[in-house]
Design an enzyme around this catalytic site. Sequence first.
Site, PDB file in Angstrom:
ATOM      1  N   ASN A  32     -40.211   9.192   8.575  1.00 56.29           N
ATOM      2  CA  ASN A  32     -40.895   9.330  10.046  1.00 56.29           C
ATOM      3  C   ASN A  32     -40.047  10.216  10.812  1.00 56.29           C
ATOM      4  O   ASN A  32     -38.926  11.412  10.085  1.00 56.29           O
ATOM      5  CB  ASN A  32     -39.792   8.098  10.291  1.00 56.29           C
ATOM      6  CG  ASN A  32     -40.619   8.145  11.789  1.00 56.29           C
ATOM      7  OD1 ASN A  32     -41.960   8.571  12.332  1.00 56.29           O
ATOM      8  ND2 ASN A  32     -39.848   7.378  13.206  1.00 56.29           N
ATOM      9  N   HIS A  83     -38.048  11.808  14.504  1.00 56.41           N
ATOM     10  CA  HIS A  83     -37.809  11.181  15.694  1.00 56.41           C
ATOM     11  C   HIS A  83     -37.362  11.893  16.773  1.00 56.41           C
ATOM     12  O   HIS A  83     -36.737  12.805  15.684  1.00 56.41           O
ATOM     13  CB  HIS A  83     -36.865  10.011  15.284  1.00 56.41           C
ATOM     14  CG  HIS A  83     -36.366   9.196  16.125  1.00 56.41           C
ATOM     15  ND1 HIS A  83     -37.062   7.838  16.981  1.00 56.41           N
ATOM     16  CD2 HIS A  83     -35.561   9.251  17.000  1.00 56.41           C
ATOM     17  CE1 HIS A  83     -36.593   7.714  17.951  1.00 56.41           C
ATOM     18  NE2 HIS A  83     -35.345   8.471  17.995  1.00 56.41           N
ATOM     19  N   SER A 107     -35.063  14.712  14.120  1.00 56.13           N
ATOM     20  CA  SER A 107     -34.141  14.304  12.845  1.00 56.13           C
ATOM     21  C   SER A 107     -35.770  13.547  11.885  1.00 56.13           C
ATOM     22  O   SER A 107     -36.755  12.603  12.371  1.00 56.13           O
ATOM     23  CB  SER A 107     -33.613  12.746  12.398  1.00 56.13           C
ATOM     24  OG  SER A 107     -32.761  12.924  13.774  1.00 56.13           O
TER      25      SER A 107
HETATM   26  C1  GRF Z   1     -43.671  13.107  18.308  1.00 55.97           C
HETATM   27  O1  GRF Z   1     -42.311  13.290  19.199  1.00 55.97           O
HETATM   28  C2  GRF Z   1     -42.249  12.679  16.887  1.00 55.97           C
HETATM   29  O2  GRF Z   1     -41.120  13.145  16.940  1.00 55.97           O
HETATM   30  C3  GRF Z   1     -42.397  10.991  17.258  1.00 55.97           C
HETATM   31  O3  GRF Z   1     -43.585  11.375  18.197  1.00 55.97           O
HETATM   32  C4  GRF Z   1     -44.219  12.505  18.719  1.00 55.97           C
HETATM   33  C5  GRF Z   1     -45.784  12.804  17.486  1.00 55.97           C
HETATM   34  O4  GRF Z   1     -46.454  13.511  18.436  1.00 55.97           O
HETATM   35  N1  GRF Z   1     -42.229  10.222  16.285  1.00 55.97           N
HETATM   36  P1  GRF Z   1     -47.428  14.758  17.383  1.00 55.97           P
HETATM   37  O5  GRF Z   1     -48.544  13.557  17.922  1.00 55.97           O
HETATM   38  O6  GRF Z   1     -47.123  14.914  16.232  1.00 55.97           O
HETATM   39  O7  GRF Z   1     -47.624  15.342  17.991  1.00 55.97           O
END
Ligand code: GRF
Length: 186
Positions: free
Chosen positions: A105, A107, A134
Amino acid sequence: MRDPRRVAILISGRGSNMRALVEQADGYEVALVASNKPQAAGLEWACQRGIATWALDSKGLDKEKFDRQLSDALDGHGIGTIALAGFMRILSPWFVGEWQGHILNIHPSLLPKYRGLDTHVRAIQAGDSVGGCSVHVVTEELDAGDVLGQVEVPIEPNDTPESLEQRVLAAEHRLYPTVLKEFVSR
Ligand code: GRF
């Protein structure tokens, strides 16, 4: 057979990290883009590029029931690695166990700081001078698995959550493909 180099990306929304993973794919192939939101903007983008897509509306569905159907779809495409990219749904213990060690994932914070939502608001309110992102292994505990890579992003005095989000997002788009490439070639 589950091939680690065949990657599925799970999204719920715009999918900018998904696009970065597709456009910078090196050492892995994005073989499926899957979503719990049939209207997710990223699905259409993937479809237009000839990538297989799968969607099932998770609203009102039993969590494990959804996850078992998702898992079947992943197996149907020979997926061996799952990259969550803005997938706004907590996976069931069954799913995490079934795919243990094969789910990543991204984050938007420097974990272990600011697990969960609203990371940029929290970092600014705390007066932090550095934020970032991260990539971590997904475990049953939210945003708590081993961190595989991070990028720091300075927080400027006049940053808003939105301006910080934009710069962190640009860093996410560089970090995720690099970490995924290393991860699948372990
Ligand atoms: C990103 O900020 C990611 O870190 C978080 O959710 C958001 C997703 O954005 N987990 P996207 O759909 O990839 O533009």
